[in-house]
Design an enzyme around this catalytic site. Structure first.
Site, PDB file in Angstrom:
ATOM      1  N   LYS A   1      29.327  37.450  46.811  1.00  0.00           N
ATOM      2  CA  LYS A   1      30.422  37.608  45.847  1.00  0.00           C
ATOM      3  C   LYS A   1      31.561  38.466  46.398  1.00  0.00           C
ATOM      4  CE  LYS A   1      27.746  39.422  42.683  1.00  0.00           C
ATOM      5  NZ  LYS A   1      26.379  39.156  43.181  1.00  0.00           N
ATOM      6  N   THR A   2      31.207  39.634  46.921  1.00  0.00           N
ATOM      7  CA  THR A   2      32.240  40.572  47.348  1.00  0.00           C
ATOM      8  C   THR A   2      33.074  39.998  48.480  1.00  0.00           C
ATOM      9  OG1 THR A   2      30.936  42.488  46.656  1.00  0.00           O
ATOM     10  CG2 THR A   2      32.648  42.866  48.303  1.00  0.00           C
TER      11      THR A   2
ATOM     12  N   GLU B   1      35.428  39.726  41.008  1.00  0.00           N
ATOM     13  CA  GLU B   1      34.002  39.551  41.273  1.00  0.00           C
ATOM     14  C   GLU B   1      33.259  39.603  39.941  1.00  0.00           C
ATOM     15  OE1 GLU B   1      30.508  41.865  43.800  1.00  0.00           O
ATOM     16  OE2 GLU B   1      32.620  42.121  44.356  1.00  0.00           O
TER      17      GLU B   1
END
Length: 462
Positions: free
Chosen positions: A125-126, A169
């Site tokens: 995600k990041t 995010e």
């Protein structure tokens, strides 16, 4: 005073907005965007952190420590999942009937009428959120963004932009990713994780179905076709026919098709093929880049411009981050804390090490995750030449009887390994010029990177 332009679920946020645990990366990011938009912000945290002083210079009122009086005249309180129910400020807010929002709800309030891009997935995600943001800024757009780590190219992990795009995010660990209203949603992968919250793998999969269902009829789900869980999600969403689906990856069904080798990748878009040039290593990052490309194309960005901007991406903090090099030994740090993430990080490190050796210092995160995935962690660690497994970082959990790091090392067989913190000296004795040392985990293992570099500089390895 009220802030009518900021509301969640139709209820306006009232100022000042008070953040309990404002020093956390997610909380400080939301606070940063609010301050930039002229919202009066106050906050507190158990200990003083640099970001708190930054927020103070920007106009926020910050206190160190938790106390009822820190609540002041707060009109809205924001608290994350890590804040315990007996926190004195949280208790005071509830007693005074001050509205309490989760961090994700406060972030959702900031998104307003923007075109919202949310990035979810068990891992990646990041980096993917960072790639999307760096790409958009690289072609001249100015999106608002909120990312789970600092990004060197951006200078911060969150900011208020001037364009009507908000990239965020979306964290599934506590179900809070269901609080957003995305126009574009990315799902990098879907695996069983956070079972301390969800209880079963089926509940995890259902949460991602619910996440995809947040998209409007004219929205877009961008999903990795190479991940079994994500691919199954794509099939279910496509079968319903309500929302468009864009798949990316090396799989046959991918509309954004990853071609070539890990060393020389390319991407096929329709009938055209373009080279994929990245500064960050690993097949997983190539997939993350395709997700970012898919978002950019949906936002109307030219493919060549998007790929050119992606080539400049240098990574996010704690995502295969180079900490330094001493005596020819390169030290990297990675936030990986799920077996699949660990495997991806080690694969990237292995490609960087080449013919030299890879030494890993791994810190398991959470007792429950260690219990569930001990064997899988061990299998991932076998990609290294040597593995040191530290004590479990408990984070929010209390110890579980019989659950220790030795559950992992017991599966490593004849591979050189050692549980416990004293293993640092053993690792330093084995590292030679050309080798790669990788610290891995979501806890305080990151501090070991600088210690290793200092020891190498002092000649402690020899």
């Amino acid at each position: 005073m009220s802030t009518p332009e900021l509301s969640y679920a139709g209820v306006p946020l009232r100022e000042p907005v008070h953040f309990i645990g404002i020093g956390g990366v997610g909380m400080s990011g939301v606070a940063r965007v609010m301050v930039a938009r002229g919202v009066r912000v106050s906050g507190s945290d158990a200990k003083e952190l640099p970001v708190m002083r930054e927020l103070e210079t920007q106009g926020a009122h910050i206190e160190v420590g938790y106390a009822e009086e820190h609540l002041g005249e707060a009109g809205t309180v924001v608290a994350g999942s890590a804040i315990r129910a007996d926190n004195p400020e949280l208790m005071a807010a509830r007693e005074a009937e001050v509205p309490v929002l989760h961090r994700s709800q406060a972030l959702a309030a900031l998104m307003g009428g923007d075109r919202v891009v949310t990035v979810a997935g068990t891992h990646g995600k990041t980096t993917t959120t960072s790639m999307i943001t760096v790409l958009l800024k690289g072609i001249g757009l100015d999106p608002s963004f909120a990312i789970g780590a600092a990004v060197p190219a951006l200078g911060v992990n969150a900011a208020s932009g001037t364009d009507d795009i908000f990239v965020a995010e979306a964290d599934e660990s506590d179900g809070s990713f269901l609080n957003y209203a995305p126009k574009i949603a990315v799902v990098t992968n879907v695996e069983a994780d956070h079972l301390d919250y969800y209880g079963t793998a089926d509940a995890v999969f259902q949460a991602f179905d619910d996440f995809a269902a947040l998209l409007p009829a004219d929205g877009l789900l961008v999903v990795c076709a190479d991940d079994d869980g994500a691919a199954a999600l794509a099939e279910r969403v496509a079968a319903r026919g309500r929302t468009r689906v864009l798949r990316y990856g090396a799989a046959d069904k991918a509309e954004l098709r990853l071609l070539g080798t890990v060393e020389e990748p390319s991407v096929r878009i329709g009938e055209q093929e373009f080279p994929l040039r990245l500064a960050v290593p690993g097949r997983h990052n190539q997939l993350n880049a395709l997700a970012a490309l898919g978002v950019a194309l949906e936002l109307g960005v030219n493919a060549e411009d998007a790929l050119g901007a992606l080539a400049a991406f240098q990574g996010a903090a704690r995502r295969f981050e180079l900490k330094g090099e001493e005596r020819g030994v390169r030290v990297y740090d990675d936030y990986a804390h799920h077996p699949t993430e660990v495997r991806a990080a080690l694969s990237a490190a292995r490609s960087v090490a080449g013919e030299h050796r890879l030494h890993v210092l791994f810190q398991p995160h959470l007792f429950s995750r260690t219990r569930e995935f001990a064997q899988e962690f061990a299998e991932s660690l076998k990609l290294a030449d040597t593995a040191v497994v530290l004590d479990i970082y408990p984070a929010r959990e209390d110890p579980i009887e019989g659950v220790t790091s030795e559950l992992i090392t017991a599966h490593l067989g004849s591979m050189p390994s050692q549980p416990g913190r004293p293993a640092l000296d053993a690792l330093l004795r084995t590292a030679e010029a050309g080798d790669v040392v990788l610290t891995v985990g979501a806890g305080d293992v990151t501090a070991y990177g600088q210690q290793i570099l200092d020891a190498l500089r002092a000649g402690a390895h020899g």
